[in-house]
Design an enzyme around this catalytic site. Structure first.
Site, PDB file in Angstrom:
ATOM      1  CD  GLN A   1     -45.906  89.782 -12.195  1.00 23.46           C
ATOM      2  OE1 GLN A   1     -46.384  88.925 -12.689  1.00 23.46           O
ATOM      3  NE2 GLN A   1     -46.422  90.767 -11.717  1.00 23.46           N
TER       4      GLN A   1
ATOM      5  CB  SER B   1     -43.704  81.887 -11.991  1.00 28.53           C
ATOM      6  OG  SER B   1     -44.834  82.445 -12.188  1.00 28.53           O
ATOM      7  CG  LEU B   2     -42.824  85.936 -16.962  1.00 25.33           C
ATOM      8  CD1 LEU B   2     -44.053  86.005 -17.840  1.00 25.33           C
ATOM      9  CD2 LEU B   2     -42.602  87.294 -16.402  1.00 25.33           C
TER      10      LEU B   2
ATOM     11  NE  ARG C   1     -48.380  82.861 -16.806  1.00 23.67           N
ATOM     12  CZ  ARG C   1     -47.511  83.343 -15.876  1.00 23.67           C
ATOM     13  NH1 ARG C   1     -47.086  84.439 -15.603  1.00 23.67           N
ATOM     14  NH2 ARG C   1     -47.318  82.335 -14.760  1.00 23.67           N
TER      15      ARG C   1
ATOM     16  CG  HIS D   1     -47.963  80.278  -9.033  1.00 16.65           C
ATOM     17  ND1 HIS D   1     -48.162  79.801 -10.302  1.00 16.65           N
ATOM     18  CD2 HIS D   1     -47.047  81.380  -8.974  1.00 16.65           C
ATOM     19  CE1 HIS D   1     -46.921  80.507 -10.917  1.00 16.65           C
ATOM     20  NE2 HIS D   1     -46.651  81.346 -10.177  1.00 16.65           N
TER      21      HIS D   1
ATOM     22  CD  GLN E   1     -46.066  78.646 -14.393  1.00 19.67           C
ATOM     23  OE1 GLN E   1     -46.779  79.885 -14.490  1.00 19.67           O
ATOM     24  NE2 GLN E   1     -45.041  78.369 -14.835  1.00 19.67           N
TER      25      GLN E   1
END
Length: 402
Positions: free
Chosen positions: A10, A91-92, A116, A199, A248
């Site tokens: 993202q 991440s994503l 999510r 995060h 995560q």
């Protein structure tokens, strides 16, 4: 040269992302259509015609970025014979990497990232936060500031992206204050296009709910080894997915560690698969000279990628086959004047020569096939020979439908 595929997260979204792929590839269009059917709204409209503020909303950004990433991955695997050693996602992007590895079906991944995104959105509504990228300060200096009494529990390091960039997450007011501290210490600060303090402990409730969902899902053995953002090491197996993906959400993204893992193993061909070139730009400042880095965001990116993969000094082999077939086909049109015949076929021959010497991405096969058929028409090639010529090209993997 060994290859790793890297999937962005993202913040890489922008209006128009994936549009060239959508226009040029049936496989990409089907990927967008599949995602739209699952979500109940048009992913292509969100990506191509929507408002950036809407696209940046977490619940929309995550499914859209994953869709563009998987569309690009599918086209890449269709057009090349790549056999990547590792996949990694930021991440994503880690979920995109797991999907590309076969651990998740695409439909399940779309539903997962929508959830999510919604969980992250809800967490943001309860405790508003954001993220800042900090350049020019070491992670140790940044960590020290985050531990100061006025910021402890309010701001944390969320992403260790590179030796030159660290990202912090936290409450809005605390971020505003600590930003001034970073600037006073000689740093440069950039607010990120995200909808929450990802995060970080602010995502704890969201992480617990995501774990509950992940625990009910079915995962599959991975075709390619995938690196975890939490450990900066490969997943031991698909059974670790629920714990790693939920962890995560509240822990640091060790992206610098993932890159270091690849560099230590001399994985020198790195391809960023998805929208933008955020990961590519970070890598260019860190990589060894021998490392090749390719984004796949624009038409020119694909052209360069295909050119770099081709043996040096060779022509564009698929289109060269069309040209060879056109030249070798016998001319049965003996009743027309030579000058008229040459005038009729000249344009098509020039088109095939152009394609054979260039890297055409959008619709090149269709153009080459149309030119070849026109030349065969002008040569009055009998149906059996015509069928043999086109079938031979199809068998070589150039024409999908004859």
């Amino acid at each position: 040269m060994q290859t790793a595929l890297l999937f962005p997260g993202q913040g890489s979204q922008y209006i128009g992302m994936g549009q060239e792929l959508f226009t040029s590839s049936l496989l990409a269009r089907r990927t967008f259509e599949e995602a739209s059917e699952i979500l109940g709204n048009s992913v292509s409209k969100l990506c191509f015609q929507g408002d950036l503020a809407e696209l940046t909303r977490t619940e929309y950004a995550q499914p859209c970025i994953l869709t563009v990433g998987i569309a690009a991955f599918r086209v890449l695997m269709e057009k090349t014979e790549l056999n990547p050693v590792y996949l990694a996602g930021h991440s994503l992007g880690e979920i995109t990497a797991l999907t590309a590895s076969g651990a998740l079906h695409f439909a399940d991944a779309i539903r997962l990232v929508r959830l999510r995104g919604m969980l992250m959105r809800d967490a943001q509504m309860q405790r508003a936060g954001s993220m800042l990228a900090v350049h020019g300060l070491s992670s140790q200096v940044i960590e020290k500031e985050c531990r100061e009494p006025e910021f402890r529990g309010q701001v944390v390091i969320s992403n260790l992206n590179s030796s030159r960039q660290t990202v912090v997450s936290g409450y809005m007011d605390a971020l505003s204050m600590i930003q001034n501290r970073f600037v006073a210490l000689g740093g440069y600060v950039t607010p990120l296009q995200v909808g929450g303090a990802f995060h970080s402990p602010l995502m704890k409730d969201a992480a617990m709910k995501l774990y509950d969902e992940l625990s009910c899902m079915r995962f599959h053995p991975m075709r390619y080894s995938v690196l975890s953002n939490v450990t900066a090491l490969p997943y031991p197996s698909e059974t670790c997915i629920p714990s790693f993906l939920s962890e995560q959400m509240v822990e640091k993204v060790h992206w610098q560690g993932c890159v270091q893992f690849l560099m230590e193993r001399q994985i020198n061909n790195l391809i960023e698969v998805g929208p933008g070139s955020v990961l590519s730009n970070m890598l260019r400042r860190e990589r060894p000279e021998s490392c090749l880095i390719h984004p796949t965001d624009k038409k020119e990116d694909w052209q360069k990628l295909m050119k770099d993969r081709a043996p040096k000094g060779t022509e564009n082999a698929p289109y060269a086959r069309y040209l060879k077939a056109a030249l070798c086909a016998r001319n049965h049109n003996i009743h027309v004047e030579t000058s008229d015949y040459l005038e009729e076929v000249a344009g098509s021959f020039r088109e095939l020569e152009r394609l054979a010497k260039s890297e055409e991405f959008a619709g090149g096969n269709d153009k080459a096939l149309k030119a070849l058929k026109h030349i065969l028409d002008c040569k009055m090639t009998p149906a059996p020979q015509r069928g043999d010529i086109l079938s031979h090209i199809a068998e070589e993997g150039v024409v999908q439908h004859v």
